[in-house]
Design a protein around this motif. Structure first.
Motif, mmCIF file in Angstrom:
data_model
loop_
_atom_site.group_PDB
_atom_site.id
_atom_site.type_symbol
_atom_site.label_atom_id
_atom_site.label_comp_id
_atom_site.label_asym_id
_atom_site.label_seq_id
_atom_site.Cartn_x
_atom_site.Cartn_y
_atom_site.Cartn_z
ATOM 1 N N CYS A 14 -9.379 122.435 15.365
ATOM 2 C CA CYS A 14 -8.335 122.004 16.087
ATOM 3 C C CYS A 14 -6.788 122.586 14.875
ATOM 4 C CB CYS A 14 -8.083 120.626 15.468
ATOM 5 S SG CYS A 14 -6.653 119.994 15.554
ATOM 6 N N ARG A 16 -3.875 122.506 15.205
ATOM 7 C CA ARG A 16 -3.283 121.888 14.555
ATOM 8 C C ARG A 16 -3.479 121.388 13.026
ATOM 9 N NH1 ARG A 16 0.722 119.481 16.339
ATOM 10 N NH2 ARG A 16 0.930 121.048 17.916
ATOM 11 N N SER A 17 -4.697 121.050 12.710
ATOM 12 C CA SER A 17 -5.054 120.983 11.058
ATOM 13 C C SER A 17 -5.080 122.213 10.979
ATOM 14 C CB SER A 17 -6.871 120.568 11.861
ATOM 15 O OG SER A 17 -7.159 120.393 10.407
ATOM 16 N N PRO A 219 -2.242 121.063 18.696
ATOM 17 C CA PRO A 219 -3.790 119.982 18.691
ATOM 18 C C PRO A 219 -4.537 120.162 19.634
ATOM 19 C CG PRO A 219 -2.292 118.795 19.294
ATOM 20 C CD PRO A 219 -1.804 119.931 19.575
ATOM 21 N N SER A 221 -8.259 117.717 19.563
ATOM 22 C CA SER A 221 -8.542 116.848 19.004
ATOM 23 C C SER A 221 -10.416 116.867 19.127
ATOM 24 C CB SER A 221 -8.306 114.972 19.388
ATOM 25 O OG SER A 221 -8.346 115.127 20.301
ATOM 26 N N CYS A 233 -10.959 113.873 10.079
ATOM 27 C CA CYS A 233 -10.003 114.746 10.015
ATOM 28 C C CYS A 233 -8.821 114.602 8.637
ATOM 29 C CB CYS A 233 -9.119 115.374 11.139
ATOM 30 S SG CYS A 233 -7.921 116.444 11.241
ATOM 31 N N HIS A 235 -6.083 115.373 8.415
ATOM 32 C CA HIS A 235 -4.818 115.621 7.668
ATOM 33 C C HIS A 235 -4.032 114.623 9.723
ATOM 34 C CE1 HIS A 235 -5.338 120.312 7.423
ATOM 35 N NE2 HIS A 235 -4.279 118.982 6.690
ATOM 36 N N LEU A 236 -5.417 113.352 10.018
ATOM 37 C CA LEU A 236 -5.176 112.447 10.802
ATOM 38 C C LEU A 236 -4.004 111.645 10.233
ATOM 39 C CD1 LEU A 236 -5.861 110.588 12.819
ATOM 40 C CD2 LEU A 236 -6.842 109.519 11.165
ATOM 41 N N CYS A 239 -0.366 113.736 12.172
ATOM 42 C CA CYS A 239 -0.373 113.591 13.375
ATOM 43 C C CYS A 239 -0.374 112.146 13.646
ATOM 44 C CB CYS A 239 -2.177 113.586 14.119
ATOM 45 S SG CYS A 239 -2.187 115.560 13.966
HETATM 46 S S1 SF4 Z 1 -5.895 113.840 13.582
HETATM 47 FE FE1 SF4 Z 1 -4.505 116.001 14.179
HETATM 48 S S2 SF4 Z 1 -4.720 117.280 13.223
HETATM 49 FE FE2 SF4 Z 1 -6.706 115.960 13.223
HETATM 50 S S3 SF4 Z 1 -8.121 116.906 14.529
HETATM 51 FE FE3 SF4 Z 1 -6.839 115.113 15.213
HETATM 52 S S4 SF4 Z 1 -5.073 116.165 16.656
HETATM 53 FE FE4 SF4 Z 1 -5.897 117.471 15.324
#
Ligand code: SF4
Length: 266
Positions: A14, A16-17, A219, A221, A233, A235-236, A239
């Motif tokens: 991902c 974005r992560s 992103p 996902s 994730c 980083h949820l 998001c």
């Molecule tokens: S929570 Fe956000 S950063 Fe993490 S995998 Fe899903 S879209 Fe990507």
């Protein structure tokens, strides 16, 4: 820039992560007991090959986290993990299937490759040695469940082993899986990585680096019912703009683009 397997695999998973982790500095809090224990166990393996008391090393390394507020899964505890680790070390010594010549040179081996644009890719291989007499690079894993062995050939698709084969040029690879369960088990799994797989991985690295340089951080996902990669994730919370999740899982650090070597030891 210097890239590692952890960075590229996170970008592929991902983008974005990746941005959250390496550009914005949001790091996962290291509170999983199994991960911390895995590092202590790998240090004990180093002691084993150095002909030192590996059980004492495991106890010493793990004792540093006895009072730490770690997250234990159901049925896990500090004592239980130690007990499982000692039994796995005993089993490993009895099996006696791995040889590491000159362990001071062949454990945690640094390998590097130049990338276009003046970048570099660096990896630390757990070991280079022999499994049942065959030369190979070796990756250790500690886990609570067995690595799936069916269908045949599955291991040859393992991206981390492919990465290490690419960076080192060693085709023969082995995964030694220390399974922490009631009756401890060690899986010795071996496969070959083809030249084509290594070329493909190199291309994946170069493509990812190009996209990172072009600031492509959409992103991704990977959600497809019933799997949902976002759930695991770290980083949820970012998001979802959920402060409770951010506080629980992340810590923001300056100078975010560090190597992330420790991730590779998970
Ligand atoms: S929570 Fe956000 S950063 Fe993490 S995998 Fe899903 S879209 Fe990507």
């Amino acid at each position: 820039m210097i890239f590692s397997y952890s960075q590229i695999s996170r970008y592929v998973r991902c983008p974005r992560s990746y941005r959250y982790r390496y550009l914005d500095g949001w790091q996962e809090k290291e509170t999983r007991a199994a991960t911390v224990f895995g590092r202590a166990f790998e240090n004990a393996l180093g002691a084993y090959f150095a002909h030192e008391d590996c059980g004492a090393t495991l106890f010493k390394e793990w004792a540093a986290f006895r009072e730490a507020p770690l997250r234990y899964k159901n049925g896990e505890s500090w004592d239980r993990l130690l007990h499982q680790g000692i039994r796995l070390l005993e089993r490993f010594a009895r099996d006696d299937r791995i040889r590491i010549h000159r362990p001071e040179d062949h454990l945690q081996v640094k390998m590097a490759r130049n990338l276009p644009g003046g970048h570099e890719f660096v990896a630390y291989l757990d070991a280079i040695g022999e499994l049942d007499g065959q030369h190979c690079l070796i990756d250790w894993k500690t886990t609570s469940s067995r690595y799936p062995e069916e269908p045949a050939g599955l291991l040859s698709l393992e991206p981390q082993l492919t990465c290490y084969s690419w960076v080192s040029g060693i085709a023969e690879v082995a995964l030694v899986v220390f399974v922490r369960k009631r009756i401890p088990e060690i899986q010795y799994l071996r496969t070959s990585v083809s030249e084509q797989q290594r070329r493909d991985f190199g291309q994946l690295v170069e493509d990812s680096v190009q996209q990172i340089e072009a600031a492509q951080f959409l992103p991704h996902s990977g959600i497809r019912f019933p799997q949902n990669g976002c759930v695991s994730c770290s980083h949820l919370g970012l998001c979802l703009n959920n402060q409770r999740l951010i506080d629980a899982n992340l810590i923001r650090k300056a100078g975010a683009s560090d190597f992330d070597w420790l991730d590779e030891l998970d």
